[in-house]
Design an enzyme around this catalytic site. Structure first.
Site, short mmCIF file in Angstrom:
data_model
loop_
_atom_site.label_atom_id
_atom_site.label_comp_id
_atom_site.label_asym_id
_atom_site.label_seq_id
_atom_site.Cartn_x
_atom_site.Cartn_y
_atom_site.Cartn_z
N CYS A 161 0.81 -1.22 0.00
CA CYS A 161 0.00 0.00 0.00
C CYS A 161 0.84 1.28 0.00
O CYS A 161 0.30 2.38 -0.05
CB CYS A 161 -0.95 -0.02 1.18
SG CYS A 161 -2.02 -1.47 1.12
N HIS A 294 -2.61 7.96 6.03
CA HIS A 294 -2.96 6.70 5.40
C HIS A 294 -4.37 6.30 5.84
O HIS A 294 -5.18 5.91 5.03
CB HIS A 294 -1.92 5.63 5.77
CG HIS A 294 -2.02 4.38 4.97
ND1 HIS A 294 -1.98 4.37 3.60
CD2 HIS A 294 -2.18 3.08 5.34
CE1 HIS A 294 -2.09 3.13 3.15
NE2 HIS A 294 -2.23 2.33 4.19
N HIS A 328 -9.89 2.35 0.04
CA HIS A 328 -8.45 2.08 0.06
C HIS A 328 -8.08 1.53 -1.32
O HIS A 328 -8.43 0.41 -1.68
CB HIS A 328 -8.12 1.07 1.15
CG HIS A 328 -6.65 0.91 1.39
ND1 HIS A 328 -5.69 1.45 0.55
CD2 HIS A 328 -5.97 0.28 2.38
CE1 HIS A 328 -4.49 1.15 1.02
NE2 HIS A 328 -4.63 0.45 2.13
#
Lengths: 400, 296
Positions: A161, A294, A328
């Site tokens: 990620c 994040h 996400h």
């Protein structure tokens, strides 16, 4: 050590809020779209909503993009790259004769996600190899290089990620080192049956719109997305008569070396990555107008990240997570969030962080829940990934 | 700027380390061929391939440490162990780490789908899914050896190793870390063998260069003497590489991390020559040309 920033001369974005930077920003501030049950693939796990992108993206960069050859990940990346190049005032022909590096971060983009094909293979039905050909043609960095049709140095970064934060940051470093003259960087990923099933299995997947940093957060929503930026040395921009208004001012990356899936509880790697990004930009935490975290809405991520920000940031520094608008987007997340952050700096306004209502003592911060004017010219965008990868970008911009 | 190669190793079907690699390069012992079963309409098809000899992992790791590590990760861990096991914790902590791979965790992705198909989506294995990220081998190395510097995985087929060399150079020039551990690793997913078989490709056990191969090579890059490598178009005494340049695939097989083996072959060749100054050009399609030299 402080280093000069590099100019961001073009940005492109495809996400659940829209298929351009302008459309996405308009929808985020005026009529944000929420996650919906997955409709692009069959799954018995339909109770987990996702942020999907509208459109098929069968043409970009002056080329047809047949879905049987190019994955959706590549097609949305091509669309984002097309927008970024146009915003930079560059055509593909303008890349000829220049040393160009192309860096794309991804996760799904380097896997074979055609479950029907694999099931047929597994069942001994000897399926045709078209899906494997598509996999081979759809490595994002190589595919975009091929679609551009001009010599570029390709990189496909797969740091989970943190992938596209790294792609953009490494692009800056290649420019700093004089190894290239122009960088095209970003990331792309799509929600598919494989990652949808996987995150459900990990029990960090929410049945509701995600709520980053909230006491009652249940986990993440996945999203499809792509974002690309054009990076150039400031002197090069000025030599062709341009005036930069956005920059990558710093980048840091560090490894937790702690656990395959869980972040270090004290965000050890992220702390070092953020410190390096700030040092490279010559800016202290007090100089940040906001942080785009994040903020996945998983218990472990938000707790580790929140604790770090509680220690690091000047009190009152707005922190948001834009995953409440995009989901996400995995390997694309860093680039999507960097582009949204730069757009906020340019427009002088910051969106509220979605889904938050209750303070979590263990997190230690409350995200910004009101839209507000941006006060300052620097923002921080952070990424944490499976495998202990951490990365941070220091972004600079001002009102256009 | 040049990078010094402070150490290197390989693992192939012939074994771990430079002696095994030199043997494959020079004496050409019969290739140790394994077979891979792929599913076909008529049942299964056995395809000869070169399976990496990972028997040395027991010399470095207790079995428990590798329970959850897939073949791609085991290859990377073995290579990393051979190069940095003797380093102090402080030296290892400061390392930069780049893993270059063609397929990454492709096999584990398929294994994850196996769990979903077998038990239903709700019973898919979270343990397997957590290792489907392509940076899993990098993470395993970082956790095992306490590496805390910058870390990166590149996965772009045959371009991964040349790209990793370029980024390692950028890290070293920037002073991010005193050394970069570059690990090139790939296993052979069964689906890949199926793909090549369906295309009608020939796998000849007598010609290792036709066989799909597991394995990899690792390099410890920094500053100093010995082998050094830089991007250069300067004249060379020999050309090694892929895609047209003379290749040594007979000593490692068909793999997307072939550029790492060519670099290892160049290191070996320059070691075996008398005197300094022998230069070997490394040429990979679509990538800058590299020049390896040996001094002192």
């Amino acid at each position: 050590m402080k280093r000069p920033p590099v100019a961001v001369t073009g940005m492109g974005l495809v996400c659940a809020q829209g298929n351009s930077v302008a459309e996405a920003m308009r929808n985020i501030f005026e009529s944000p779209r929420g996650p919906v049950p997955p409709a692009r693939f069959a799954t018995p796990l339909s109770e987990f909503p996702v942020f999907e992108v509208e459109g098929e993206f069968v043409r970009a960069l002056g080329r047809d993009l047949p879905p049987e050859r190019y994955t959706r990940t590549v097609r949305i990346a091509a669309a984002a790259l097309e927008e970024a190049l146009a915003a930079a005032g560059l055509g593909v022909a303008d890349l000829m004769g220049r040393r160009v590096a192309l860096l794309v971060g991804t996760t799904v983009g380097v896997t074979l996600s055609d479950t029907a094909f694999y099931r047929a293979y597994r069942d001994g039905k000897a399926p045709g190899i078209g899906p494997y050909d598509s996999f081979s043609a759809s490595n994002p960095g190589l595919a975009l290089a091929d679609l551009l049709g001009v010599p570029v140095l390709p990189f496909t970064v797969v740091n989970a990620c943190a992938s596209s934060t790294d792609a953009i940051g490494l692009g800056k470093w290649l420019l700093d080192a004089g190894m290239t003259d122009l960088v095209l960087a970003g990331g792309a990923d799509e929600v598919c049956e494989v990652n949808h099933t996987g995150f459900a299995s990990l029990l960090i997947y929410s049945r509701h719109p995600c709520s980053p940093f909230d006491l009652n957060r249940e986990g993440l929503n996945l999203g499809t997305g792509a974002a690309m930026v054009v990076l150039e040395r400031e002197a090069d921009v000025r030599s062709r008569g341009g005036t930069p208004s956005a920059w990558i001012a710093g980048y840091g990356t560090a490894q937790d070396g702690y656990n395959m899936t869980a972040p270090h509880p004290e965000a050890s790697g992220l702390r070092r990555a953020v410190g390096a990004a700030l040092e490279e930009g010559g800016v202290g935490p007090e100089g940040l107008a906001f942080v785009n975290a994040h903020g996945t809405a998983t218990r472990d991520n938000d707790q580790a990240e929140g604790r770090l920000f509680a220690r690091l940031l000047r009190p009152g520094t707005p922190v948001v997570s834009t995953k409440g608008y995009t989901g996400h987007t995995l390997g694309a997340a860093g680039a999507v969030e960097a582009v949204l952050s730069l757009a906020c700096l340019r427009e002088g306004r910051l969106m509220k962080s979605g889904g938050y209502s209750a303070y979590d003592e263990a997190v230690g911060i409350a995200p910004s829940v009101v839209e507000r004017a941006v006060e300052g010219e620097y923002a921080l965008s952070t990424s944490m990934g499976f495998g202990g990868s951490n990365a941070a970008l220091l972004l600079r911009g001002g009102r256009a | 700027m040049s990078m010094a190669i402070r150490g290197w190793t390989t693992v192939t079907a012939w074994g771990l380390g430079r002696e095994a690699f030199a043997g494959a390069l020079e004496r050409r012992p019969p290739p140790p061929v394994s077979s891979l079963e792929v599913r076909e309409a008529s049942g299964s098809l056995s395809i000869p391939f070169l399976k990496a000899d990972l028997s040395a992992v027991k010399d470095f790791f207790p079995p428990r440490a590798l329970r959850r590590v897939d073949p791609f990760g085991k290859i990377a861990l073995l290579l990393a162990a051979a190069l940095v096991k003797e380093r102090s914790p402080g030296e290892r902590e400061a390392l930069g780490l780049i893993v270059a791979t063609g397929f990454g965790s492709f096999s584990t992705n398929m294994e994850f789908l196996d769990t979903a198909f077998a038990g239903g989506h709700a019973a898919a294995s979270p343990m397997v899914f957590s290792s489907t990220v392509h940076n899993s081998a990098m993470a395993a190395c970082a956790i095992q050896f306490g590496i805390r510097g910058p870390s990166l995985t590149l996965s772009m087929f045959e371009h991964s190793v040349p790209g990793a060399l370029l980024l390692a150079q950028a890290w070293l020039e920037r002073g991010l870390c005193p050394e970069v551990l570059l690990v090139a690793s790939d296993d052979v997913p069964a689906l890949t063998a199926y793909f090549h078989a369906r295309k009608g490709e020939v796998f000849d056990p007598e010609r290792p260069e036709t066989l799909l191969a597991e394995g990899g090579a690792a390099f410890l890059l920094g500053s100093g003497g010995g082998h050094s490598i830089c991007r250069s178009a300067a004249p060379a005494d020999a050309r090694y590489g892929t895609g047209g340049a003379p290749s040594h695939a007979y000593a490692y097989g068909r793999t997307y991390v072939a550029p790492a083996f060519e670099l290892a072959a160049a290191c070996l060749e320059t070691d075996q020559r008398e005197g300094a100054g022998r230069r070997i050009a490394l040429e990979f399609p679509g990538q800058p040309r590299w020049l390896l030299t040996r001094s002192g």
